[in-house]
Design a protein around this motif. Structure first.
Motif, PDB file in Angstrom:
ATOM      1  N   GLN F  78       0.728  -1.324   0.018  1.00  0.00           N
ATOM      2  CA  GLN F  78       0.048   0.067   0.011  1.00  0.00           C
ATOM      3  C   GLN F  78       0.971   1.225   0.041  1.00  0.00           C
ATOM      4  O   GLN F  78       0.247   2.159  -0.036  1.00  0.00           O
ATOM      5  CB  GLN F  78      -0.988   0.069   1.223  1.00  0.00           C
ATOM      6  N   LEU F  79       2.156   1.009   0.048  1.00  0.00           N
ATOM      7  CA  LEU F  79       3.033   2.132   0.245  1.00  0.00           C
ATOM      8  C   LEU F  79       3.353   3.133  -1.148  1.00  0.00           C
ATOM      9  O   LEU F  79       3.470   2.489  -2.360  1.00  0.00           O
ATOM     10  CB  LEU F  79       4.473   1.876   0.637  1.00  0.00           C
ATOM     11  N   GLN F  80       3.108   4.589  -0.927  1.00  0.00           N
ATOM     12  CA  GLN F  80       3.572   5.258  -2.143  1.00  0.00           C
ATOM     13  C   GLN F  80       4.682   5.956  -1.698  1.00  0.00           C
ATOM     14  O   GLN F  80       5.172   6.101  -0.320  1.00  0.00           O
ATOM     15  CB  GLN F  80       2.594   6.336  -2.372  1.00  0.00           C
ATOM     16  N   ALA F  81       5.396   6.747  -2.695  1.00  0.00           N
ATOM     17  CA  ALA F  81       6.520   7.617  -2.484  1.00  0.00           C
ATOM     18  C   ALA F  81       5.989   8.887  -1.371  1.00  0.00           C
ATOM     19  O   ALA F  81       5.030   9.088  -1.597  1.00  0.00           O
ATOM     20  CB  ALA F  81       6.978   8.335  -3.734  1.00  0.00           C
ATOM     21  N   GLY F  82       6.962   8.782  -0.351  1.00  0.00           N
ATOM     22  CA  GLY F  82       6.735   9.798   0.512  1.00  0.00           C
ATOM     23  C   GLY F  82       5.864   9.165   2.030  1.00  0.00           C
ATOM     24  O   GLY F  82       5.787  10.075   2.768  1.00  0.00           O
ATOM     25  N   ASP F  83       5.638   8.132   1.836  1.00  0.00           N
ATOM     26  CA  ASP F  83       4.900   7.547   3.138  1.00  0.00           C
ATOM     27  C   ASP F  83       5.971   7.386   4.034  1.00  0.00           C
ATOM     28  O   ASP F  83       7.089   6.994   3.991  1.00  0.00           O
ATOM     29  CB  ASP F  83       4.285   6.269   2.642  1.00  0.00           C
ATOM     30  N   VAL F  84       5.419   7.121   5.422  1.00  0.00           N
ATOM     31  CA  VAL F  84       6.019   6.542   6.623  1.00  0.00           C
ATOM     32  C   VAL F  84       5.017   5.578   7.276  1.00  0.00           C
ATOM     33  O   VAL F  84       3.919   5.819   7.408  1.00  0.00           O
ATOM     34  CB  VAL F  84       6.116   7.784   7.692  1.00  0.00           C
ATOM     35  N   VAL F  85       5.525   4.643   7.379  1.00  0.00           N
ATOM     36  CA  VAL F  85       4.779   3.419   7.973  1.00  0.00           C
ATOM     37  C   VAL F  85       4.521   3.696   9.456  1.00  0.00           C
ATOM     38  O   VAL F  85       5.702   4.028  10.055  1.00  0.00           O
ATOM     39  CB  VAL F  85       5.276   1.942   7.855  1.00  0.00           C
ATOM     40  N   VAL F  86       3.610   3.808  10.005  1.00  0.00           N
ATOM     41  CA  VAL F  86       2.969   3.678  11.327  1.00  0.00           C
ATOM     42  C   VAL F  86       2.389   2.669  11.939  1.00  0.00           C
ATOM     43  O   VAL F  86       1.378   2.220  11.530  1.00  0.00           O
ATOM     44  CB  VAL F  86       2.114   5.200  11.631  1.00  0.00           C
ATOM     45  N   ALA F  87       3.091   1.898  12.791  1.00  0.00           N
ATOM     46  CA  ALA F  87       2.824   0.542  13.106  1.00  0.00           C
ATOM     47  C   ALA F  87       2.539   0.535  14.845  1.00  0.00           C
ATOM     48  O   ALA F  87       3.031   0.940  15.603  1.00  0.00           O
ATOM     49  CB  ALA F  87       3.812  -0.380  12.905  1.00  0.00           C
ATOM     50  N   ALA F  88       1.034   0.223  15.121  1.00  0.00           N
ATOM     51  CA  ALA F  88       0.620  -0.047  16.493  1.00  0.00           C
ATOM     52  C   ALA F  88       0.511  -1.437  16.557  1.00  0.00           C
ATOM     53  O   ALA F  88       0.501  -2.317  15.711  1.00  0.00           O
ATOM     54  CB  ALA F  88      -0.451   0.945  16.775  1.00  0.00           C
ATOM     55  N   CYS F  89       0.268  -1.857  17.840  1.00  0.00           N
ATOM     56  CA  CYS F  89      -0.132  -3.268  18.151  1.00  0.00           C
ATOM     57  C   CYS F  89      -1.223  -3.470  19.246  1.00  0.00           C
ATOM     58  O   CYS F  89      -1.496  -2.493  20.128  1.00  0.00           O
ATOM     59  CB  CYS F  89       1.178  -3.931  18.896  1.00  0.00           C
ATOM     60  N   THR F  90      -1.803  -4.665  19.260  1.00  0.00           N
ATOM     61  CA  THR F  90      -3.076  -4.697  19.898  1.00  0.00           C
ATOM     62  C   THR F  90      -2.750  -4.883  21.475  1.00  0.00           C
ATOM     63  O   THR F  90      -3.865  -4.814  22.256  1.00  0.00           O
ATOM     64  CB  THR F  90      -3.758  -5.946  19.571  1.00  0.00           C
ATOM     65  N   SER F  91      -1.544  -5.137  21.698  1.00  0.00           N
ATOM     66  CA  SER F  91      -0.932  -5.109  23.102  1.00  0.00           C
ATOM     67  C   SER F  91       0.532  -4.814  23.150  1.00  0.00           C
ATOM     68  O   SER F  91       1.002  -5.009  22.209  1.00  0.00           O
ATOM     69  CB  SER F  91      -1.387  -6.363  23.837  1.00  0.00           C
ATOM     70  N   ASP F  92       0.889  -4.281  24.400  1.00  0.00           N
ATOM     71  CA  ASP F  92       2.250  -4.101  24.638  1.00  0.00           C
ATOM     72  C   ASP F  92       3.340  -5.182  24.295  1.00  0.00           C
ATOM     73  O   ASP F  92       3.230  -6.147  25.020  1.00  0.00           O
ATOM     74  CB  ASP F  92       2.610  -3.561  25.829  1.00  0.00           C
ATOM     75  N   ASN F  93       3.887  -4.822  23.167  1.00  0.00           N
ATOM     76  CA  ASN F  93       4.973  -5.954  22.684  1.00  0.00           C
ATOM     77  C   ASN F  93       6.219  -5.442  22.218  1.00  0.00           C
ATOM     78  O   ASN F  93       6.050  -4.340  21.534  1.00  0.00           O
ATOM     79  CB  ASN F  93       4.444  -6.884  21.726  1.00  0.00           C
ATOM     80  N   GLU F  94       7.513  -5.937  22.708  1.00  0.00           N
ATOM     81  CA  GLU F  94       8.704  -5.312  22.059  1.00  0.00           C
ATOM     82  C   GLU F  94       9.458  -6.323  21.408  1.00  0.00           C
ATOM     83  O   GLU F  94      10.706  -6.183  21.117  1.00  0.00           O
ATOM     84  CB  GLU F  94       9.579  -4.938  23.288  1.00  0.00           C
ATOM     85  N   ASP F  95       8.704  -7.328  20.868  1.00  0.00           N
ATOM     86  CA  ASP F  95       9.641  -8.208  19.743  1.00  0.00           C
ATOM     87  C   ASP F  95       9.867  -7.459  18.560  1.00  0.00           C
ATOM     88  O   ASP F  95       9.541  -6.184  18.510  1.00  0.00           O
ATOM     89  CB  ASP F  95       8.306  -9.353  19.352  1.00  0.00           C
ATOM     90  N   GLY F  96      10.746  -7.817  17.672  1.00  0.00           N
ATOM     91  CA  GLY F  96      11.380  -7.226  16.687  1.00  0.00           C
ATOM     92  C   GLY F  96      10.560  -7.463  15.303  1.00  0.00           C
ATOM     93  O   GLY F  96      10.881  -8.545  14.583  1.00  0.00           O
ATOM     94  N   PHE F  97       9.657  -6.893  15.179  1.00  0.00           N
ATOM     95  CA  PHE F  97       8.849  -6.949  14.050  1.00  0.00           C
ATOM     96  C   PHE F  97       9.408  -6.627  12.766  1.00  0.00           C
ATOM     97  O   PHE F  97       8.599  -6.617  11.777  1.00  0.00           O
ATOM     98  CB  PHE F  97       7.654  -6.058  14.508  1.00  0.00           C
ATOM     99  N   PHE F  98      10.590  -5.790  12.582  1.00  0.00           N
ATOM    100  CA  PHE F  98      11.092  -5.225  11.315  1.00  0.00           C
ATOM    101  C   PHE F  98      12.673  -5.092  11.361  1.00  0.00           C
ATOM    102  O   PHE F  98      13.365  -5.165  12.500  1.00  0.00           O
ATOM    103  CB  PHE F  98      10.650  -3.795  11.553  1.00  0.00           C
ATOM    104  N   GLY F  99      13.136  -5.488  10.096  1.00  0.00           N
ATOM    105  CA  GLY F  99      14.398  -5.353  10.292  1.00  0.00           C
ATOM    106  C   GLY F  99      15.057  -5.050   8.878  1.00  0.00           C
ATOM    107  O   GLY F  99      13.981  -4.335   8.257  1.00  0.00           O
ATOM    108  N   ASP F 100      16.397  -5.358   8.323  1.00  0.00           N
ATOM    109  CA  ASP F 100      16.637  -4.720   7.172  1.00  0.00           C
ATOM    110  C   ASP F 100      15.894  -5.014   6.125  1.00  0.00           C
ATOM    111  O   ASP F 100      15.781  -4.260   5.033  1.00  0.00           O
ATOM    112  CB  ASP F 100      18.258  -4.913   7.164  1.00  0.00           C
ATOM    113  N   LEU F 101      15.480  -6.376   5.955  1.00  0.00           N
ATOM    114  CA  LEU F 101      14.906  -6.924   4.835  1.00  0.00           C
ATOM    115  C   LEU F 101      13.398  -6.019   4.484  1.00  0.00           C
ATOM    116  O   LEU F 101      13.272  -5.434   3.635  1.00  0.00           O
ATOM    117  CB  LEU F 101      14.446  -8.310   4.923  1.00  0.00           C
ATOM    118  N   LEU F 102      12.775  -5.827   5.450  1.00  0.00           N
ATOM    119  CA  LEU F 102      11.421  -5.180   5.507  1.00  0.00           C
ATOM    120  C   LEU F 102      11.765  -3.604   5.052  1.00  0.00           C
ATOM    121  O   LEU F 102      11.150  -3.173   4.318  1.00  0.00           O
ATOM    122  CB  LEU F 102      10.545  -5.199   6.737  1.00  0.00           C
ATOM    123  N   ALA F 103      12.936  -3.169   5.740  1.00  0.00           N
ATOM    124  CA  ALA F 103      13.327  -1.876   5.311  1.00  0.00           C
ATOM    125  C   ALA F 103      13.735  -1.611   3.827  1.00  0.00           C
ATOM    126  O   ALA F 103      13.433  -0.579   3.150  1.00  0.00           O
ATOM    127  CB  ALA F 103      14.546  -1.395   5.972  1.00  0.00           C
TER     128      ALA F 103
END
Lengths: 229, 229, 229, 229, 229, 229
Positions: F78-103
């Motif tokens: 769904q991304l277009q040029a100029g977007d910033v992804v804003v990710a929330a979670c249904t509960s407090d969680n500090e797992d690593g959801f994102f890394g260099d591949l997704l970047a």
């Protein structure tokens, strides 16, 4: 006495006037804190170890070392009837510095309770003894007896300065310190405040709004408050 | 059994000697922790979900995944009378992994309680059932059933290693783990310690100082403690 | 109404249907949260200030400024029977924004309780009044009356969006928000869920395993679960 | 060797195979953690004390007492080239157990770095020395030398079990522990994973979607995902 | 001057001896803290807002109210060359009390830096200006100017008592307070300690063990340390 | 679009006006937050994963489940040029959801950065790529892909409501959200504020006091401020 002296026990301390302490004991922490001018509160991480704990007395202060409760035993000898032990630590530490044996000893020496910026244990026993303790933690972890701190020097306990002899009051709302020299004046101010509150409570219970009772409508309008439908 | 194996259920575990467990159940966590040599405690963020909760039993261990309580159901089948479920999670997570339905199931299978490094819900029901639960959090947030963990592998729960069959004791002071092989020895040491404490308590109640009872005056002086007036 | 408007009081708000609110009041927070699809919960740092507190009502929202409870008095005038005050703050602050006087006023205006992402005091009085309050902190520290916030704008309270008129339910498991428009549907779903749970509870109490009741054995095997001896 | 023995130094430990350690040193913590099956990570409160710190070596373990770093000196003697000191503590404590003098000593004995579930100081010096340290805190507060812990017993450090001789890898993403016996296998798995990632990275950089590359569209649709405009 | 007086600005304060301050500026916080006898440190949540920040100067103290930075402007007028502003708050608050404009003003008045038990903002600008700030938080949230605190009364800042005129030293290891009257003595002790450390560092770098250098083998054996193979 | 709908991807969202976004990108978070009227900030636990990270763009929102990053892949499409992804979670969680591949994937699709109320990993790679990420945690712990969340529904991220298309600006001072409809007005207000600050800065640098520049002396005196010697 300096806050920075380790290895010292001060024997003769000037306790707050007994009548002033007695009068302060009739008021809650929130009221006394307001009567002090909204200063003198400990951090709100200090919690009673059982529901209903409350205490008011004169401070015998202890500076502990992390994981070491040696000075608690030294403090016991300095206690008089009506005292409350106030224990700080040279670094943040939640070990269990205190339990039912020390509570038994403190009570036998006249102490009314304990305020400790550290951990305690045997909390079920403390509840059964009704020996009020306010602490930053509950922790079964025991401590050693190896390093000197001090007794009856000024300490910073949970963010508040406590001098030996100051009045310390603790209840479900927190812990407040009243310097010995201010005890009578603060007790009087607390009394005046409470009298005032009784009247206010009656009005509010009858449905009068704080907006009207405190004459807030004009300052609110002046600040720009807008009502919309 | 390795701590690092996911997707495993170990059926036959060696539980601590029943008589040793029964003996340990007579002592508090603080006493047992001292009898262990001041090791084996879980972190003190573990709290009973209702006042008065306490439990002593043999561990059936569960390794959960965050937000997923599937393995709790797998664990239910492995329970025997006298067990306590000890649940760890592969990452810090406070979701509500457990509620009154699982408590009903665990109790029906003979379990005495739950120790969980995560969240639980239905705590009013748990209190009414008097099913003791010690957790890091209370949280209404439910979980899914999608990813495998393990049952009856060694786990790290709230900082303590728990092997299946170990004795776990929890009360208002915290949670302590006694390895199955040490259960009898620790129970004996706890008994000796408690006998010793009864005598001390009487002396302290009579006003004897710890300074004298523990012969602390000389080492304190040697360490340099100074009394001033 | 925007979340970003300070200095506004909205007088006419649409409260959730009374019958739906009444129906929701019969269910616990965990059940309603599940019925919502596992969304709508506040953060689990929100705690009842006394054991047994629970409340269900329609939200009158307040946006506070740190250390300032002026808007609480403004909110009092907007209360109707069955309302619950939901107070957020423009920054994290644990000062004591609320005590027994405001509780007296709120009750006189028909309010059933308070949910506040901040501190409160006089908690012993609140318990005696049985005026349910859920807060992030207990703190004797008082507040001033100097800066405008708003009343009845949408707020984020402890991580959950609350619109004025929404249903807010709080008990020992936490605090959940049901948008006014979803109230009836969620109440029905909660009822269905609870009926379903009664039956499950009976089976589990009789020793039936969740593994069998929920048909988990096959998906577990498929996921690769291995049993070893 | 038991985790529960205080006052012990184990001299002969079996270190992980040197070649496997060398191979592991080529991969990041996130990759190794995945290669382990998503277990073995320390808590993420462990942080490098300077930007760019990273280390991989064999563990010499230390169990400290709160506020006491005596065992660090005992550990120094047990170090060999390629070791990393892993220090746990019998209770949560953020005192400064370690500074530039100990770093100098550890390095002189062949150690590559330190992982400590406690505090450290002299961090500017550590950065200048490029001696990598990962800790739970930075703290100028010094410690005493009064109570025995142990060296080279199994410890729980920041939630992970570490046996002497295990491989410990730390970088900006965290700290992971690879049991000595699994070192080669995990290194191989990490290598395979990384090879695999290079290819994926190229595809993603070219604009291929993970949705397509991982064939997620069908399972997402099956799970019920709905696209709306 | 009492800690409990709000609405006061003390103009004439006695600053620590300039030569002693200059001498103290040559030592790190860890060294000075040891030279003080391991007291006088602020809590270790106080962090530099940019890498490399360090400062040493005489305290001008400020007591703030939560969410209100009015007193910072009052303090600016009291600054002299060589001062460091030390700001405490009447309750825990992480709002952004300070930014580049106030930094510009403070610097123009001769201040060397800021220690604040609260939040600050414009941290990129502060780094570019190389204006050292140590704070409990970084926060873009602005503050109001409505309520009086005080300037140059004794304050408790991050757990340490600071009197106006005391020496405050901050670096990557933390923040330490040296009472004005102790400045020269502590500077001398720090110098002695550092001289002593240079020699020790050389020995340790040459591979001498702390065990031998500090003569620890005998006390360790006496404490019961056992070596096993 | 409701905040409470799981399993939904909204494809057509209205992004904030490009010129307004561009204008906003010239100002810092503290300035924009003031221009908004001191609302719209995320909690200050959100931190850049490398020094110097900053970003300004239009939000594509993601609601994650704990320990599960499936929706991140859905969002990429769904991304277009100029977007910033804003990710929330249904509960407090500090797992690593994102890394260099997704970047890599996000950047290939035009995204400028990520704001996530959760954990991320591969932070050294992110720094090298100069792909700005602001998160609540750094964590090597990986996630699964098993449960639906949503893309482009309104979310609460770190305490702030974010609607898809809103402008999100992040720098060393924090993260602020500007609703799309307010973007131009806020950009103009930020510009005006910054112009105003340049002039003030020059005066303050010249030694003019805020007391005089802001005409504070009279209101301070009126509030009761007393100067003493």
């Amino acid at each position: 006495m300096s806050m920075y002296q380790l290895g010292i026990v001060k024997r003769n301390i000037v306790r707050a006037d007994r009548a002033a302490v007695e009068k302060l004991s009739r008021f809650g922490v929130a009221t006394i804190h307001e009567a002090m001018g909204r200063v003198g509160l400990m951090k709100n991480y200090m919690k009673p170890v059982y529901t209903g704990a409350h205490v008011c007395g004169t401070a015998v202060t202890v500076l502990l070392q992390p994981g070491d409760n040696w000075m608690m035993h030294v403090a016991a000898e300095q206690l008089q009837a009506g005292d409350v032990v106030v224990a700080a630590c040279t670094s943040d530490n939640e070990d269990g510095f205190f339990g039912d044996l020390l509570a038994t000893s403190f009570r036998a020496r006249g102490a009314l309770g304990l305020i400790i910026d550290g951990g305690v244990r045997d909390v079920k026993d403390l509840a059964e003894m009704d020996f009020p303790v306010f602490s930053r933690a509950i922790n079964a972890k025991g401590t050693i007896k190896a390093t000197l701190g001090s007794v009856n020097i000024p300490v910073v306990c949970a963010g508040a300065v406590v001098n030996p002899g100051d009045v310390v009051i603790a209840d479900a709302d927190g812990v407040v310190v009243v310097p010995a020299a201010m005890a009578q004046k603060v007790a009087d101010a607390a009394e005046a405040r409470e009298a005032n509150e009784t009247e206010k409570r009656a009005k509010l219970a009858a449905g009068v709004l704080g907006l009207d009772m405190y004459n807030m409508r004009e300052p609110l309008a002046k600040a720009g408050l807008k009502y919309i439908d």
